[in-house]
Design an enzyme around this catalytic site. Structure first.
Site, PDB file in Angstrom:
ATOM      1  N   TYR A   1       0.818  -1.221   0.000  1.00 44.95           N
ATOM      2  CA  TYR A   1       0.000   0.000   0.000  1.00 44.95           C
ATOM      3  C   TYR A   1       0.849   1.267   0.000  1.00 44.95           C
ATOM      4  O   TYR A   1       0.317   2.367  -0.049  1.00 44.95           O
ATOM      5  CB  TYR A   1      -0.930   0.020   1.208  1.00 44.95           C
ATOM      6  CG  TYR A   1      -2.066  -0.939   1.055  1.00 44.95           C
ATOM      7  CD1 TYR A   1      -1.843  -2.299   1.184  1.00 44.95           C
ATOM      8  CD2 TYR A   1      -3.346  -0.500   0.749  1.00 44.95           C
ATOM      9  CE1 TYR A   1      -2.869  -3.199   1.018  1.00 44.95           C
ATOM     10  CE2 TYR A   1      -4.375  -1.403   0.579  1.00 44.95           C
ATOM     11  CZ  TYR A   1      -4.133  -2.744   0.711  1.00 44.95           C
ATOM     12  OH  TYR A   1      -5.137  -3.643   0.541  1.00 44.95           O
TER      13      TYR A   1
ATOM     14  N   LYS B   1       3.366 -14.186   5.816  1.00 47.84           N
ATOM     15  CA  LYS B   1       3.736 -15.119   4.746  1.00 47.84           C
ATOM     16  C   LYS B   1       5.263 -15.245   4.762  1.00 47.84           C
ATOM     17  O   LYS B   1       5.935 -15.169   3.729  1.00 47.84           O
ATOM     18  CB  LYS B   1       3.198 -14.564   3.412  1.00 47.84           C
ATOM     19  CG  LYS B   1       3.286 -15.513   2.255  1.00 47.84           C
ATOM     20  CD  LYS B   1       2.383 -16.718   2.359  1.00 47.84           C
ATOM     21  CE  LYS B   1       2.683 -17.714   1.256  1.00 47.84           C
ATOM     22  NZ  LYS B   1       2.158 -19.062   1.513  1.00 47.84           N
TER      23      LYS B   1
ATOM     24  N   ASP C   1      -1.789 -18.390   4.429  1.00 49.85           N
ATOM     25  CA  ASP C   1      -2.710 -19.291   3.718  1.00 49.85           C
ATOM     26  C   ASP C   1      -3.447 -20.218   4.677  1.00 49.85           C
ATOM     27  O   ASP C   1      -4.662 -20.388   4.596  1.00 49.85           O
ATOM     28  CB  ASP C   1      -2.003 -20.088   2.606  1.00 49.85           C
ATOM     29  CG  ASP C   1      -0.562 -20.432   2.916  1.00 49.85           C
ATOM     30  OD1 ASP C   1      -0.046 -19.907   3.916  1.00 49.85           O
ATOM     31  OD2 ASP C   1       0.044 -21.222   2.187  1.00 49.85           O
TER      32      ASP C   1
ATOM     33  N   ASP D   1      -5.994  -6.786   5.098  1.00 44.00           N
ATOM     34  CA  ASP D   1      -7.074  -6.320   4.236  1.00 44.00           C
ATOM     35  C   ASP D   1      -7.926  -7.505   3.771  1.00 44.00           C
ATOM     36  O   ASP D   1      -9.157  -7.519   3.913  1.00 44.00           O
ATOM     37  CB  ASP D   1      -6.462  -5.591   3.033  1.00 44.00           C
ATOM     38  CG  ASP D   1      -7.489  -4.811   2.245  1.00 44.00           C
ATOM     39  OD1 ASP D   1      -8.646  -4.712   2.705  1.00 44.00           O
ATOM     40  OD2 ASP D   1      -7.148  -4.294   1.171  1.00 44.00           O
TER      41      ASP D   1
END
Ligand code: NAP
Length: 410
Positions: free
Chosen positions: A159, A226, A275, A299
């Site tokens: 972002y 992640k 995930d 988000d």
């Protein structure tokens, strides 16, 4: 460990919310709160939400002086600007504000007015509580097990807007630079972006999540990342998170490794790869409580979780800088232009954002009353169209009528 109590100064003469040098937010009984009505359905949901907020505050002798400030289409029509400096100044000056949804101007100066406000005020936490209210239609079997609070980092990650378009001279130069300097091969026809994740940004986010967990007596804080793939950004977020927990919160929190999953009366600090997080919030939602996440992961997760408990019509949000005291609470959905002015949509998202704001002030009784009134209204099957279409035997009411029903039940 530093905790920042948010206190209410009863009987205070001042009407502006201020921040004490000790980092404590001082909220008078009659605060001035700037608000942006919002574009599209803002004209419907703002008056409805405001009526309920006013009624709940009045029960405890409080009166909010709402101060309208302009942004979005209304601002553009009246001032020629999408986000007038006066509006940013009002939020800066009064510390706390609330806003309806805003149209993202196409081809305008800002990528998004919401992102602009977050960046201008350095609102580094995006706070998204997600819980189920009895009776709300849900696609999952046990929505009552969903009670999570997402702390999404709000200022960096993808972002940050550090992107170059494929085919431009700038993209070509950056691709050549990383090839020459680092030996990285990037296809010549690539768009290219930079994902910054800093120690500063990560630690202040995690600190806020842990402080919240302490204040609100939550059971665990999970770092969602992640890091198995993106070791120096997402993986670093995880490591910095554990550092904050160990260095600043060891008296009240303990990591999974240090307690073998048995935290006793301390807050359990753990992490989960993004995930598998998406799978487990569905299959084992009661194992998640406070979740601290990088910007993009947070988000995605916010919307996915909102869907489990009734959708964006009732998903609240707050953007907060706990250090400066600034906060902008906001409906998390958009302007839903096809329903604008029809007095039809659910005012829940903006209303619950107001509840979040009340909790932030320490106005817990008023916040609890609104939640109880919401539960009673839904239990009586009085709902707006979005829930009515999914509920058996519901009585569909207008946006304003939903507010009436809530005020009656306050
Ligand atoms: P949207 O305005 O959120 O609307 C998408 C759909 O969500 C609506 O058609 C409606 O679904 C449902 N919905 C939204 N608000 C609802 C409410 N209060 N009650 C019940 N249902 C509600 O998304 P969009 O159409 O993609 O975006 C429209 C504009 O909003 C764009 O300009 C976008 O940039 C802007 N936007 C602003 C914000 C913000 O200000 N924070 C956030 C997102 C988007 P059904 O059609 O199924 O009834």
């Amino acid at each position: 460990m530093l905790t920042r109590a948010v206190i209410t100064r009863l009987g205070c003469m001042s009407t502006k919310i201020t921040m004490a040098p000790t980092g404590v937010l001082l909220v008078p009984n009659d605060p001035i709160i700037p608000y942006i009505e919002g574009d599209g359905i803002g004209v419907d949901i703002w008056p409805a939400a405001r009526r309920v907020l006013d009624a709940a505050a009045a029960k405890y002798g409080r009166h909010i002086s709402w101060k309208e400030v302009l942004a979005g289409e209304k601002a553009f029509k009246e001032t020629g600007e999408w986000l007038p400096e006066e509006t940013v100044e009002a939020f800066r000056d009064h510390l706390i504000g609330i806003k309806g949804p805003l149209t993202t101007p196409v081809g305008g100066g800002f990528r998004s007015l919401n992102v602009a406000l977050r960046q201008l005020l350095d609102l580094y936490v995006c706070l998204r509580p997600v819980r189920w209210f009895a009776g709300v239609p849900s696609p999952v079997v046990h929505p009552e097990k969903v009670d999570m609070v997402i702390f999404r980092e709000n200022t960096e990650d993808v972002y940050a807007g550090l992107e170059l378009q494929e085919g431009t001279e700038e993209a070509r130069r950056l691709i050549a630079f990383v090839q020459e300097e680092f030996g990285w091969t990037v296809r010549a026809d690539s768009g290219i972006g930079i994902k910054p994740i800093s120690e500063t940004g990560s630690k202040r986010l995690v600190r806020a999540a842990l402080q919240y967990a302490v204040r609100r007596h939550r059971r665990s804080v999970t770092f969602m990342h992640k890091g198995n793939i993106q070791k120096f950004t997402e993986g670093a977020f995880r490591s910095w998170g554990y550092e904050v927990a160990r260095d600043e919160f060891s008296d009240v929190a303990v990591s999974w490794e240090d307690c073998d999953g048995q935290p006793g009366d301390k807050i359990l600090v753990k992490d989960a790869i993004a995930d598998i997080t998406f799978q487990q919030v569905l299959t084992r939602p009661d194992e998640f409580d406070v979740i601290a996440a990088t910007n993009l992961n947070g988000d995605y997760l916010s919307d996915a979780l909102a869907a489990q408990v009734g959708g964006i019509g009732i998903a609240p949000g707050g953007n907060i800088n706990y250090v400066t005291g600034h906060g902008v609470f906001e409906a998390t959905h958009g302007t839903a232009p096809k329903y604008a002015g029809q007095d039809k949509v659910n005012p829940g998202s903006l209303l619950l954002s107001g509840v979040l704001m009340f909790e932030h002030f320490g106005w817990q009784e008023a916040a609890d009353d609104i939640i109880a009134a919401l539960e009673r209204t839904i239990a009586d099957k009085i709902v707006t169209y979005d829930f009515a279409r999914l509920m058996e035997g519901a009585r569909e009411v207008r946006c304003s009528q939903f507010a009436d029903a809530m005020v009656e039940r306050l």
